[in-house]
Design a protein around this motif. Structure first.
Motif, PDB file in Angstrom:
ATOM      1  N   ALA B  44      49.062  16.188  57.908  1.00  0.00           N
ATOM      2  CA  ALA B  44      48.039  16.091  58.951  1.00  0.00           C
ATOM      3  C   ALA B  44      46.747  16.784  58.510  1.00  0.00           C
ATOM      4  CB  ALA B  44      48.566  16.700  60.246  1.00  0.00           C
ATOM      5  N   THR B  45      46.859  17.986  57.982  1.00  0.00           N
ATOM      6  CA  THR B  45      45.648  18.707  57.558  1.00  0.00           C
ATOM      7  C   THR B  45      44.987  17.985  56.394  1.00  0.00           C
ATOM      8  OG1 THR B  45      47.210  20.153  56.422  1.00  0.00           O
ATOM      9  CG2 THR B  45      46.102  21.064  58.343  1.00  0.00           C
ATOM     10  N   CYS B  46      45.790  17.415  55.524  1.00  0.00           N
ATOM     11  CA  CYS B  46      45.241  16.652  54.406  1.00  0.00           C
ATOM     12  C   CYS B  46      44.424  15.473  54.939  1.00  0.00           C
ATOM     13  CB  CYS B  46      46.382  16.158  53.515  1.00  0.00           C
ATOM     14  SG  CYS B  46      45.826  15.048  52.212  1.00  0.00           S
ATOM     15  N   GLN B  47      44.987  14.763  55.913  1.00  0.00           N
ATOM     16  CA  GLN B  47      44.271  13.603  56.458  1.00  0.00           C
ATOM     17  C   GLN B  47      42.975  14.026  57.133  1.00  0.00           C
ATOM     18  OE1 GLN B  47      45.710  10.086  57.523  1.00  0.00           O
ATOM     19  NE2 GLN B  47      47.903  10.426  57.244  1.00  0.00           N
ATOM     20  N   THR B  48      42.989  15.181  57.774  1.00  0.00           N
ATOM     21  CA  THR B  48      41.751  15.678  58.385  1.00  0.00           C
ATOM     22  C   THR B  48      40.702  15.924  57.315  1.00  0.00           C
ATOM     23  OG1 THR B  48      43.139  16.754  60.023  1.00  0.00           O
ATOM     24  CG2 THR B  48      40.836  17.432  59.955  1.00  0.00           C
ATOM     25  N   ALA B  49      41.145  16.549  56.213  1.00  0.00           N
ATOM     26  CA  ALA B  49      40.208  16.836  55.125  1.00  0.00           C
ATOM     27  C   ALA B  49      39.691  15.540  54.507  1.00  0.00           C
ATOM     28  CB  ALA B  49      40.900  17.689  54.062  1.00  0.00           C
ATOM     29  N   LEU B  50      40.581  14.566  54.372  1.00  0.00           N
ATOM     30  CA  LEU B  50      40.177  13.299  53.758  1.00  0.00           C
ATOM     31  C   LEU B  50      39.206  12.538  54.650  1.00  0.00           C
ATOM     32  CD1 LEU B  50      43.516  12.008  52.163  1.00  0.00           C
ATOM     33  CD2 LEU B  50      41.598  13.158  51.051  1.00  0.00           C
ATOM     34  N   ARG B  51      39.430  12.620  55.963  1.00  0.00           N
ATOM     35  CA  ARG B  51      38.529  11.927  56.878  1.00  0.00           C
ATOM     36  C   ARG B  51      37.118  12.510  56.741  1.00  0.00           C
ATOM     37  NH1 ARG B  51      39.370  11.287  63.303  1.00  0.00           N
ATOM     38  NH2 ARG B  51      41.484  11.077  62.528  1.00  0.00           N
ATOM     39  N   LYS B  52      37.064  13.826  56.615  1.00  0.00           N
ATOM     40  CA  LYS B  52      35.764  14.492  56.486  1.00  0.00           C
ATOM     41  C   LYS B  52      35.090  14.058  55.171  1.00  0.00           C
ATOM     42  CE  LYS B  52      33.981  19.122  56.913  1.00  0.00           C
ATOM     43  NZ  LYS B  52      34.365  20.520  56.660  1.00  0.00           N
ATOM     44  N   LEU B  53      35.886  14.005  54.118  1.00  0.00           N
ATOM     45  CA  LEU B  53      35.354  13.658  52.799  1.00  0.00           C
ATOM     46  C   LEU B  53      34.887  12.198  52.760  1.00  0.00           C
ATOM     47  CD1 LEU B  53      35.113  14.512  49.738  1.00  0.00           C
ATOM     48  CD2 LEU B  53      37.395  13.539  49.460  1.00  0.00           C
ATOM     49  N   LEU B  54      35.710  11.330  53.346  1.00  0.00           N
ATOM     50  CA  LEU B  54      35.475   9.894  53.259  1.00  0.00           C
ATOM     51  C   LEU B  54      34.454   9.422  54.299  1.00  0.00           C
ATOM     52  CD1 LEU B  54      36.626   7.462  51.667  1.00  0.00           C
ATOM     53  CD2 LEU B  54      38.397   7.254  53.407  1.00  0.00           C
ATOM     54  N   GLY B  55      34.417  10.131  55.432  1.00  0.00           N
ATOM     55  CA  GLY B  55      33.539   9.714  56.519  1.00  0.00           C
ATOM     56  C   GLY B  55      34.202   8.715  57.436  1.00  0.00           C
ATOM     57  N   THR B  56      35.460   8.466  57.192  1.00  0.00           N
ATOM     58  CA  THR B  56      36.233   7.535  58.016  1.00  0.00           C
ATOM     59  C   THR B  56      37.698   7.894  57.762  1.00  0.00           C
ATOM     60  OG1 THR B  56      36.579   5.188  58.495  1.00  0.00           O
ATOM     61  CG2 THR B  56      36.300   5.749  56.197  1.00  0.00           C
ATOM     62  N   PRO B  57      38.596   7.561  58.688  1.00  0.00           N
ATOM     63  CA  PRO B  57      39.994   7.967  58.444  1.00  0.00           C
ATOM     64  C   PRO B  57      40.551   7.381  57.146  1.00  0.00           C
ATOM     65  CG  PRO B  57      39.700   7.220  60.704  1.00  0.00           C
ATOM     66  CD  PRO B  57      38.419   6.917  59.994  1.00  0.00           C
ATOM     67  N   HIS B  78      51.540   8.542  52.087  1.00  0.00           N
ATOM     68  CA  HIS B  78      50.701   9.754  51.979  1.00  0.00           C
ATOM     69  C   HIS B  78      50.041   9.891  50.605  1.00  0.00           C
ATOM     70  CE1 HIS B  78      52.272  10.824  55.866  1.00  0.00           C
ATOM     71  NE2 HIS B  78      53.509  10.797  55.395  1.00  0.00           N
ATOM     72  N   ILE B  79      49.808   8.766  49.958  1.00  0.00           N
ATOM     73  CA  ILE B  79      49.083   8.795  48.674  1.00  0.00           C
ATOM     74  C   ILE B  79      47.955   7.759  48.737  1.00  0.00           C
ATOM     75  CG2 ILE B  79      49.258   8.748  46.156  1.00  0.00           C
ATOM     76  CD1 ILE B  79      52.258   8.890  46.428  1.00  0.00           C
ATOM     77  N   TRP B  80      46.783   8.195  48.285  1.00  0.00           N
ATOM     78  CA  TRP B  80      45.629   7.299  48.283  1.00  0.00           C
ATOM     79  C   TRP B  80      44.949   7.357  46.925  1.00  0.00           C
ATOM     80  CZ3 TRP B  80      46.962  10.697  52.075  1.00  0.00           C
ATOM     81  CH2 TRP B  80      47.251  10.168  53.331  1.00  0.00           C
ATOM     82  N   MET B  81      44.205   6.290  46.650  1.00  0.00           N
ATOM     83  CA  MET B  81      43.325   6.309  45.488  1.00  0.00           C
ATOM     84  C   MET B  81      41.898   6.350  46.012  1.00  0.00           C
ATOM     85  SD  MET B  81      43.668   6.145  42.112  1.00  0.00           S
ATOM     86  CE  MET B  81      44.814   4.954  41.424  1.00  0.00           C
ATOM     87  N   PHE B  82      41.140   7.362  45.551  1.00  0.00           N
ATOM     88  CA  PHE B  82      39.733   7.457  45.949  1.00  0.00           C
ATOM     89  C   PHE B  82      38.860   6.873  44.851  1.00  0.00           C
ATOM     90  CE2 PHE B  82      38.853   9.933  49.849  1.00  0.00           C
ATOM     91  CZ  PHE B  82      40.155   9.959  50.323  1.00  0.00           C
ATOM     92  N   GLU B  83      37.785   6.199  45.279  1.00  0.00           N
ATOM     93  CA  GLU B  83      36.857   5.559  44.347  1.00  0.00           C
ATOM     94  C   GLU B  83      35.438   6.052  44.623  1.00  0.00           C
ATOM     95  OE1 GLU B  83      37.742   1.762  46.324  1.00  0.00           O
ATOM     96  OE2 GLU B  83      38.145   0.932  44.345  1.00  0.00           O
ATOM     97  N   ALA B  84      34.658   6.180  43.560  1.00  0.00           N
ATOM     98  CA  ALA B  84      33.243   6.534  43.706  1.00  0.00           C
ATOM     99  C   ALA B  84      32.506   6.074  42.470  1.00  0.00           C
ATOM    100  CB  ALA B  84      33.083   8.042  43.884  1.00  0.00           C
ATOM    101  N   PRO B  85      31.196   5.836  42.578  1.00  0.00           N
ATOM    102  CA  PRO B  85      30.439   5.451  41.386  1.00  0.00           C
ATOM    103  C   PRO B  85      30.549   6.550  40.333  1.00  0.00           C
ATOM    104  CG  PRO B  85      29.153   5.085  43.377  1.00  0.00           C
ATOM    105  CD  PRO B  85      30.379   5.835  43.789  1.00  0.00           C
ATOM    106  N   TYR B  86      30.855   6.146  39.112  1.00  0.00           N
ATOM    107  CA  TYR B  86      31.090   7.122  38.056  1.00  0.00           C
ATOM    108  C   TYR B  86      29.823   7.925  37.737  1.00  0.00           C
ATOM    109  CZ  TYR B  86      32.798   9.169  33.731  1.00  0.00           C
ATOM    110  OH  TYR B  86      33.183  10.057  32.766  1.00  0.00           O
ATOM    111  N   ALA B  87      28.688   7.253  37.776  1.00  0.00           N
ATOM    112  CA  ALA B  87      27.445   7.917  37.384  1.00  0.00           C
ATOM    113  C   ALA B  87      27.183   9.161  38.229  1.00  0.00           C
ATOM    114  CB  ALA B  87      26.286   6.931  37.517  1.00  0.00           C
ATOM    115  N   THR B  88      27.496   9.051  39.521  1.00  0.00           N
ATOM    116  CA  THR B  88      27.226  10.188  40.401  1.00  0.00           C
ATOM    117  C   THR B  88      28.444  11.079  40.607  1.00  0.00           C
ATOM    118  OG1 THR B  88      27.710   8.700  42.236  1.00  0.00           O
ATOM    119  CG2 THR B  88      25.388   9.010  41.673  1.00  0.00           C
ATOM    120  N   HIS B  89      29.635  10.575  40.252  1.00  0.00           N
ATOM    121  CA  HIS B  89      30.869  11.340  40.517  1.00  0.00           C
ATOM    122  C   HIS B  89      31.788  11.385  39.305  1.00  0.00           C
ATOM    123  CE1 HIS B  89      29.411  10.273  44.496  1.00  0.00           C
ATOM    124  NE2 HIS B  89      30.188  11.206  45.014  1.00  0.00           N
TER     125      HIS B  89
END
Lengths: 95, 186, 981
Positions: B44-57, B78-89
Motif C-alpha cells: 500500500a505504501t509503495c503504491q502511494t509513493a508510485l502514485r506520487k511519482l507517476l502522477g496517476t495510480p 505488485h511489479i511494474w515497469m517504469f518508463e521515461a525518456p532516456y535523455a532526461t532520466h
C-alpha cells in the motif's frame, strides 16, 4: 490448452512451463530430526492419477506467477486455477 | 558526462526505421526503464509513493498508465515497469528508488530490452502473425507479456500504435520477425 | 469432355497445363481433375498395392485415387489430390506410383499376384528367414508400394504462422455455414468462416436446384458479398480447419499461394493458423459413400455426387454415355441433372425394388452392377436385373451412390464417438463434442437444403445466445426439402475383388479374411487390413468396411462402431508446421554486446544455447584453432586478456530477506556475506544433485546480484521463483533477471589492474588493499559511466569482471582494447576460457552434468549442516556419500603430447574395457599451453586417495587408450597467489 489465469484471464498453455504435482509446495523441514524419509517421499514419490490432478505451472512468458492448476488428466478439463503463493499460504507455509 | 558512445540494440549508432505497406516499425532506444517490485507488507505504501511519482495510480493488472513525465505498465503482481525518456532520466532507477525508498525493490532495466514502436493502420493484422494476444479485443492502455518468435515480449496497446519490448540480445531476431510478418501481410 | 454451356468457369480465359508429359488447356475455376476430365483424361494414377489404373472417385478433398505429384524441383509436392488442385497457367503434374508409364506400369504384375497380396500378407509371407527382411523383402516392398516421392531439395517458398480469435468459428461455407455466418455476422459477433474450397458455397455450387428462384451458386455469391461487407466477419477460403484441439483451439491451414505458379515476393505459400474460439459451428457437410462391387475401381467410376458436381460446377462429363447405380433417391437427382445437361444416361440402376420412377432414362429397379469392363477406363457394366437375368450396358462413366455420411471427423478429435442414425443409415455426431462445438446442416444429418439453411441460422443463434449476444435469424429463402429415402446396401456379392479403400487397395475379400482370422473389432480390422489408414483416412471407405464386418459378425452397425478420426482432417505439409522457423530462423539468436566488434576482428563464433559467442580470434598467419587458443591463453597468463562474459545469467535479488533467501537457495552459507563482497555459491536440486553454480555479490544489505551459468539462466530463475512463491511465500524477497541489462567483460592477467586503472574513474581505489580478491562495488568508468566491478576469477589470474549498461558495451570493449594496447591486451574466446578453467580445475557444465554431487565435485564440506537449504538433506544420503564416491581430480598423460579424450573412462593398467572395471570418467580435456602438456579433469572413484597413481583413460569411441597420472585438478597456481596478487 487454455489456462484461466486468476489475474490475467485465459492464457495459452504455450506461455507456461510445467513442473509437476502441487505437493511439491509441501516441502519438509530440513532441520527436523530424521527428515531423510520425509524428503525421500517429497522428492520421489508421486501419485499419477487418471483424473483430477493438482499441478504446478509457471507463467514464464507472462507475469512470472506460479499457479496451482487442477486439471483432469483424462479430459484436459481445467477445474480451477489458483496463485500458488496463495495456496502455499493456505497450507501454512510462511517463511 | 562520460565518453562512451551508445550503440542501439540493432547494432548501429542511429535507430532504424522500416516502412512496409501501411506500417512503420521504428526502433526506439531513447527510453530508460526500471522495474519496481513492492516489498512484502509494503504494497500500500509503495503504491502511494508510485502514485506520487507517476502522477496517476500505478496501473492495475495488465494495464499501462501515463503520467505527465513517467509512464508505467504492470508486469506481475505488485511489479511494474517504469518508463521515461532516456535523455532526461538516464538515472531513472535511482529516481524511482529515491521515491519508493524501502517500500520497493528497484532494478535498472534500461539495457535489457529493445523497444519498437509500431504505427500505421491494420496493426492487429501484423500482430496476429506474431503472438497469441487478441489484439482485436485489446484496448488502448492494455499491456501484456507474451511470446513472439519464442521470445518473451511486452506488448503495449496505445490508441494508434503499439509499443513492443523484446530481449535486447535478440533484437535482430525480433526485428527480422516483424519485417517478415509485415511483408507477409502487406 | 466439356459441355457446351454452364459451369462456374471463365470460358474466355484459357490456362495451359501439363500432365504426364502432355499439354492441355483449361479455364480459371477448374480443378486439375475437372480440367483433365474436360480433356477426356480419365486415367490419373495407379493404386498403392496392385498398381491398378485409377481415375477420380470424388470431386473434393475426400479423394483417395487421383493423387499426383505437383510442380517440380524444390517445389515438388507428392500425393496431391487432383480434385482440389486449383488450375493455374503453367501447372504441371506427374502421375505417381507408375513405371515406366501411367498407361503401362510394370508393377501392375502385382494385380495378377493379388491372391498372395491379401490383407496381412507381409506379416505372413515375410516372416522368415528373419535375415532376409532388411536385405531382401523390405527393399522390394518399399520400391513396389508407396505413393509419391519427395524432393530432396529445400523448399524455396516461405511459410507463415499466426493466431486468430473469434466468438464463432464456422467450418464450412455451404448452405448451413453461409446462413450461420449471415446470422452471426449481422448480430455483430466476431465471426470466422473457413472453407477448404476456393469458391464458397459448398454443394450449392455443385447442384442445379434453385434457392429463392436463384441458382444456388448465385445465392451463395450474394451471401458472400454481404459477408465481405461486414467488418466483423473474416472470410477464409482455401482454408482447411484440420484439427479440433483442447479448450476451443483449432488448427487451420490457409493455402495462400497454392493457386499461383509461385508465391508473390514476401508472401507465404501457406499459413498455419491457431484459432482461439468461444464457440464453433461445424458445417462440414456430408460425404457420399460408394457401393462395393466387382471391379468397381476403373477410371470413370465415381460417386454420383462427383459426377453431378463435374457436370454442374465445371460443365464437364467424363464420358458421352454414363450410368448411375444407387440405393437411394439422391442417385435419381444425379441422373436427372445429367439428362438436363444433355448427357446420355444409359440406365439408372437402383438396388431398391420399389425405386421411385425416373424420367429420361431406363430405370432398372432391384438391379445390381455385378461387374465392369475396360482396362484403362470404363467401357461398360454388367447388371444383374431384378428377374435374375444379366445385361451389359455400354458406358464410359458410372455414378455410384451408397448414401451420405455426415462429415463427423472434427467431432471426433477430442475422443467423441458418433452415433448411428437409422433414418439416414449413417453415423451422426453424438453429444460428446469438443468443447464449444455445435454441429449444423448435413454434418449433423440434416440433408435437405431447406433443413441445412434453417439449421445454420438456428444453431448460430443458439451459439450466440450462449455467449450473451442477441441474434435475429434472417428470413429463410425457399429451398427444396426432400426427405432422405435410402435402403442401405453396402456391397454386391461376388467372388471377384470389390474395392472398399481405393487408396490402400483394401477389398471386401480382405475384410472377410480379417473376420475369418479373428480381427473383428473395428480397430483390429483397420490395422490388419490397413482400411482407412491411407492419407484420406478412409473418408469414402470406413463405413463400407465396418458395415461388411457388421454383416459378418451378425452385429448391428451401431454395435460394431467406428474407428477414431484424428487430426489432421486432410494432410498438412511439414513446411507449414515449421512456419517461419526454418534455417537460421529456427530459433532466436542472441548476440553479445561485443558481437559487432568481434565480427570486425574476424572472430570465429560458436552457438552456446541461443547465444553466439566468440570462440577464438584468429590472427594472421595462424593456421589452426589451437595456435589461436594457445596464444590467447599464454597472452592472458603473461599480461592481460579480455573476454565477453555477458551471457552468464544475472538475477537481481532484493528485499529484507534476500540474504536468508540465498542462504536457503545455495548449499553453502550466505547470511553473513559482508556488503561489498562476492561469494561462490553452489545450488543443489532437492534430490541432492548439483544444479548450478555461480557467484553472489552483495551490493547492499538488502541487495544481491547472483550469476548463473549461461545454460541455466532460465531454469535457475524459475527455480528461485518457485522457492520464493511456493516454499517461503512470506519472505520479503524480489527477483528480476538482469542478464541483458549489463555488458560484462572479464579482464584477466597480471596486468589486469593496471589496465583497469586507466578505465575506472580515479575516485575509485582498486588497489589490492582497497579492492581485494572477491570484492565488488558500484563504480563509474570513462568519466562517469555507471558500472559494476567484481574481483572474481575463472581463469585463476588476477581478474575482474566489469559491467556497464548494455548500450555502452560496444564502446567499452573498444576502449579496453585501446587502453590495453600498451599491455598487448588480447581478446580471448570461449575455447581459451575453457582451457584456463580446466588448468585451474574449475567445474563447469561438463562437471555439473546432472549426476554429480557437491561431494563428487570436491565441495562436500561446503554443504552446511547448520541450516536448511534446498538439496542438503538428500545430498547426505548414504548412497551418495560412500567412501569410494567419485571425486573430481586432474589427469596428466605420461606422454605430454598424448591427447586425453574427453568422455574416456578410467581403468587400471591391464584391465579389460568392461563396465565392471570402470573407475570413473574424463569430463573435460584440453591442451594446456601453460604446462605444455595435454591435461584433463574428471571423476575418479576415491580420487583424492589415488594421487600420483597411474591409470588409463580409454575411449571405445575413438579407440584412444592413454596412460595418465592422477594429479590435483588445480594445475595452475594451486595456492591462488596469482588471483590474490
Amino acid at each position: 490448452m487454455i489456462i484461466n489465469h486468476p489475474l490475467l484471464g485465459p492464457c495459452d498453455a504455450q506461455e507456461f512451463t510445467y513442473k509437476g504435482d502441487a505437493r511439491l509446495i509441501d516441502r519438509p523441514d530440513g532441520m527436523a530430526e530424521g527428515s531423510g524419509p520425509a524428503f525421500y517421499d517429497y522428492a520421489y514419490l508421486r501419485d499419477n492419477p487418471a483424473g483430477e490432478h493438482r499441478e504446478l505451472w509457471f507463467h514464464e512468458q507472462g507475469d512470472r506467477s506460479w499457479l496451482v492448476v487442477t486439471r483432469n488428466t483424462v479430459t484436459h478439463d481445467i477445474i480451477s486455477v489458483e496463485l500458488a503463493r496463495d495456496v502455499a499460504r493456505s497450507m501454512g507455509r510462511s517463511r | 558526462m562520460h565518453d562512451l558512445a551508445p550503440m542501439t540494440a540493432l547494432g548501429a549508432s542511429e535507430p532504424r526505421t522500416d516502412t512496409i505497406g501501411p506500417i512503420r516499425i521504428t526502433e526506439a532506444p531513447d527510453w530508460a526503464l526500471a522495474s519496481v517490485a513492492a516489498r512484502l507488507g509494503q504494497e500500500a505504501t509503495c503504491q502511494t509513493a508510485l502514485r506520487k511519482l507517476l502522477g496517476t495510480p500505478a496501473p492495475g493488472v495488465a494495464a499501462q498508465a501515463s503520467g505527465p513525465v513517467l509512464s508505467a505498465f504492470w508486469i506481475g503482481p505488485h511489479i511494474w515497469m517504469f518508463e521515461a525518456p532516456y535523455a532526461t532520466h538516464p538515472d531513472l532507477a535511482q529516481q524511482v528508488k529515491a521515491a519508493c525508498a524501502d517500500t520497493a525493490s528497484v532494478t535498472d532495466q534500461t539495457g535489457a530490452w529493445v523497444r519498437f514502436e509500431l504505427t500505421g493502420r491494420d496493426l492487429p493484422r501484423l500482430m496476429e502473425r506474431l503472438c497469441n494476444l487478441d489484439m482485436g479485443a485489446m484496448q488502448a492502455g492494455h499491456a501484456r507479456r507474451s511470446v513472439i518468435e519464442h521470445l518473451g515480449c511486452y506488448v503495449i496497446r496505445h490508441e494508434d500504435s503499439i509499443t513492443l519490448y523484446g530481449p535486447r540480445s535478440s533484437a535482430q531476431t525480433l526485428h527480422h520477425a516483424l519485417i517478415t510478418a509485415a511483408r507477409s501481410v502487406f | 469432355m466439356r459441355l457446351k454451356a454452364g459451369g462456374q468457369i471463365d470460358r474466355d480465359t484459357k490456362l495451359s497445363f501439363r500432365f504426364d508429359g502432355k499439354h492441355y488447356k483449361g479455364h480459371p475455376g477448374d480443378t486439375l481433375a475437372s480440367a483433365l476430365l474436360a480433356n477426356g483424361v480419365r486415367l490419373m494414377g495407379r493404386s498403392f498395392k496392385y498398381h491398378r489404373p485409377r481415375g477420380v472417385l470424388t470431386a473434393g478433398s475426400d479423394e483417395p485415387n487421383a493423387l499426383v505429384e505437383l510442380r517440380s524441383g524444390g517445389r515438388q509436392e507428392p500425393n496431391t489430390r487432383a480434385t482440389v488442385v486449383e488450375l493455374f497457367d503453367g501447372l504441371h503434374a506427374a502421375p505417381q506410383n507408375a513405371w515406366p508409364s501411367l498407361r503401362f506400369d510394370a508393377l501392375a504384375i502385382n494385380d495378377k499376384l493379388s491372391n498372395f497380396l491379401t490383407a496381412g500378407f507381409y506379416y505372413k509371407t515375410f516372416m522368415w528367414p528373419a535375415a532376409f527382411w532388411e536385405k531382401l523383402y523390405e527393399p522390394i516392398i518399399r520400391r513396389a508400394a508407396g505413393l509419391g516421392s519427395i524432393t530432396t531439395q529445400p523448399d524455396p517458398d516461405p511459410y507463415d504462422k499466426g493466431f486468430l480469435h473469434c466468438d464463432l468459428l464456422i467450418i464450412g461455407a455451404g448452405p448451413s455455414g453461409l446462413m450461420a455466418a449471415l446470422t452471426a455476422g449481422r448480430a455483430g459477433a466476431r465471426v470466422i468462416l473457413a472453407d477448404e474450397d476456393f469458391r464458397m458455397g459448398g454443394r450449392l455450387n455443385a447442384e442445379s436446384y434453385a434457392i429463392s428462384e436463384m441458382a444456388g451458386s448465385d445465392w451463395a455469391a450474394q451471401i458472400v458479398a454481404e459477408l465481405v461487407s461486414l467488418p466483423n466477419v473474416r472470410l477464409m477460403p482455401r482454408t482447411t480447419v484440420f484439427g479440433a484441439f483442447d479448450h476451443g483451439i483449432y488448427g487451420a491451414v490457409e493455402r495462400v499461394s497454392d493457386h499461383l505458379p509461385v508465391p508473390q515476393t514476401g508472401k507465404p505459400r501457406q499459413t498455419l493458423w491457431r484459432i482461439y474460439t468461444r464457440r464453433t459451428l461445424l458445417c462440414a457437410g456430408a460425404l457420399e459413400r460408394p457401393i462395393a462391387f466387382a471391379n468397381n475401381d476403373r477410371p470413370g467410376i465415381m460417386t454420383a455426387s462427383a459426377l453431378r458436381a463435374y457436370v454442374n460446377r465445371w460443365a464437364v462429363s467424363p464420358a458421352e454415355t454414363v450410368a448411375v447405380f444407387t440405393n437411394n433417391d439422391d442417385g435419381h437427382r444425379t441422373a436427372a441433372d445429367l439428362i438436363a445437361k444433355g448427357v446420355k444416361v444409359a440406365a439408372l440402376i437402383d438396388t431398391r425394388p420399389d425405386a421411385p420412377k425416373a424420367a429420361g432414362t431406363e430405370l432398372l429397379a432391384g438391379a445390381q452392377v455385378i461387374d465392369t469392363s475396360g482396362r484403362l477406363g470404363l467401357t461398360g457394366v454388367t447388371v444383374k436385373l431384378a428377374n435374375g437375368q444379366t445385361r451389359k450396358l455400354a458406358c464410359g462413366a458410372l455414378g455410384v451412390s451408397g448414401g451420405w455420411n455426415p462429415n463427423v471427423s472434427l467431432t471426433c478429435h477430442q475422443r467423441g464417438r458418433p452415433a448411428w442414425e437409422e433414418r439416414i443409415a449413417a453415423f451422426v455426431p453424438a453429444g460428446d463434442l469438443p468443447q464449444g462445438m455445435i454441429v449444423a446442416g448435413a454434418a449433423g444429418g440434416q440433408f435437405s437444403t431447406h433443413a441445412t439453411l434453417a439449421g445454420g441460422a438456428e444453431k448460430a443463434a443458439q451459439a450466440l445466445t450462449d455467449l450473451g449476444i442477441t441474434a435475429t435469424k434472417p428470413d429463410l429463402p425457399q429451398a427444396e426439402d426432400a426427405p432422405t429415402r435410402i435402403t442401405p446396401f453396402w456391397h454386391v456379392k461376388s467372388d471377384k475383388r470389390a474395392w472398399l479403400d481405393f487408396q490402400n487397395d483394401v477389398t471386401v475379400k480382405d475384410v472377410k479374411l480379417a473376420h475369418q482370422e479373428g480381427f473383428r473389432s473395428v480397430e483390429h480390422l483397420k490395422r490388419y487390413t490397413t482400411l482407412g489408414m491411407a492419407t484420406d483416412q478412409g473418408k469414402t471407405s470406413n463405413m463400407g468396411g465396418l458395415a461388411i464386418m457388421a454383416e459378418l459378425t451378425g452385429q448391428s452397425i451401431a454395435q460394431t462402431g467406428t474407428t477414431m478420426f484424428r487430426p489432421p482432417y486432410t494432410p498438412v505439409a511439414m513446411g507449414v508446421l515449421a512456419g517461419r522457423s526454418t534455417g537460421q530462423d529456427f530459433r532466436p539468436t542472441r548476440l553479445t554486446p561485443s558481437h559487432h566488434w568481434a565480427k570486425e576482428q574476424g572472430a570465429v563464433f560458436v552457438e552456446v544455447g541461443m547465444w553466439l559467442r566468440a570462440q577464438w580470434f584468429p590472427r594472421k598467419g595462424e593456421t589452426t584453432w589451437r595456435e589461436s587458443v594457445d596464444r590467447e591463453v599464454s597472452a592472458t597468463r603473461a599480461s592481460v586478456g579480455v573476454c565477453d562474459v555477458t551471457t552468464l545469467g544475472k538475477i537481481d535479488v532484493q528485499g529484507t530477506d534476500a540474504a536468508e533467501f540465498l542462504n536457503r537457495s545455495y548449499c553453502n552459507a550466505f547470511a553473513k556475506l559482508p556488503v561489498g563482497r562476492v561469494r561462490y555459491g553452489l545450488m543443489l536440486r532437492e534430490d541432492g544433485i548439483a544444479f548450478d553454480d555461480g557467484t553472489a555479490a552483495r551490493l547492499a544489505e538488502d541487495h544481491f546480484v547472483v550469476t548463473t551459468t549461461t545454460a541455466n539462466a532460465v531454469p535457475v530463475y524459475r527455480h528461485m521463483e518457485f522457492a520464493r512463491q511456493c516454499l517461503w511465500p512470506d519472505m520479503d524477497v524480489q527477483l528480476i533477471s538482469t542478464t541483458e541489462a549489463w555488458a560484462q567483460y572479464a579482464i584477466a592477467g597480471p596486468n589486469a589492474r593496471k589496465l583497469l586503472q586507466k578505465i575506472v574513474d580515479p575516485a575509485f581505489d582498486i588497489s589490492n588493499d582497497a579492492f581485494p580478491f572477491m570484492a565488488c562495488a558500484e563504480i563509474t568508468v570513462c568519466n562517469g559511466c555507471p558500472a559494476r566491478l567484481f574481483r572474481i576469477s575463472f581463469s585463476g589470474e588476477l581478474a575482474y569482471e566489469l559491467a556497464v549498461p548494455t548500450r555502452y558495451g560496444d564502446a567499452l570493449i573498444r576502449r579496453i582494447m585501446a587502453e590495453g594496447a600498451e599491455f598487448d591486451v588480447t581478446p580471448y574466446g570461449t575455447e581459451a576460457l575453457g582451457v584456463m578453467r580446466i588448468e585451474k580445475g574449475h567445474a563447469a557444465g561438463n562437471e555439473l552434468n546432472g549426476q554429480t554431487t557437491a561431494l563428487n565435485l570436491g565441495m562436500g564440506r561446503m554443504v552446511s549442516e547448520k541450516k536448511d537449504s534446498i538439496g542438503a538433506v538428500l545430498s547426505r544420503r548414504e548412497g551418495l556419500s560412500t567412501a569410494d564416491a567419485l571425486k573430481l581430480v586432474g589427469f596428466r598423460p605420461k606422454n605430454p603430447q598424448s591427447r586425453i579424450p574427453a568422455g574416456a573412462h578410467l581403468l587400471e593398467k591391464g584391465a579389460k574395457m568392461i563396465v565392471a572395471n570402470d573407475l570413473g570418467y574424463v569430463t573435460s580435456a584440453c591442451y594446456s599451453p601453460t604446462l605444455e602438456s595435454y591435461i584433463a579433469i574428471g571423476f575418479l572413484k576415491n580420487g583424492q586417495a589415488r594421487m600420483g597413481e597411474t591409470l588409463r583413460a580409454a575411449s571405445p569411441l575413438t579407440g584412444e587408450d592413454v596412460e595418465i597420472e592422477i594429479v590435483s585438478a588445480h594445475f595452475v597456481d594451486p595456492e591462488g597467489d596469482r588471483l590474490r596478487a
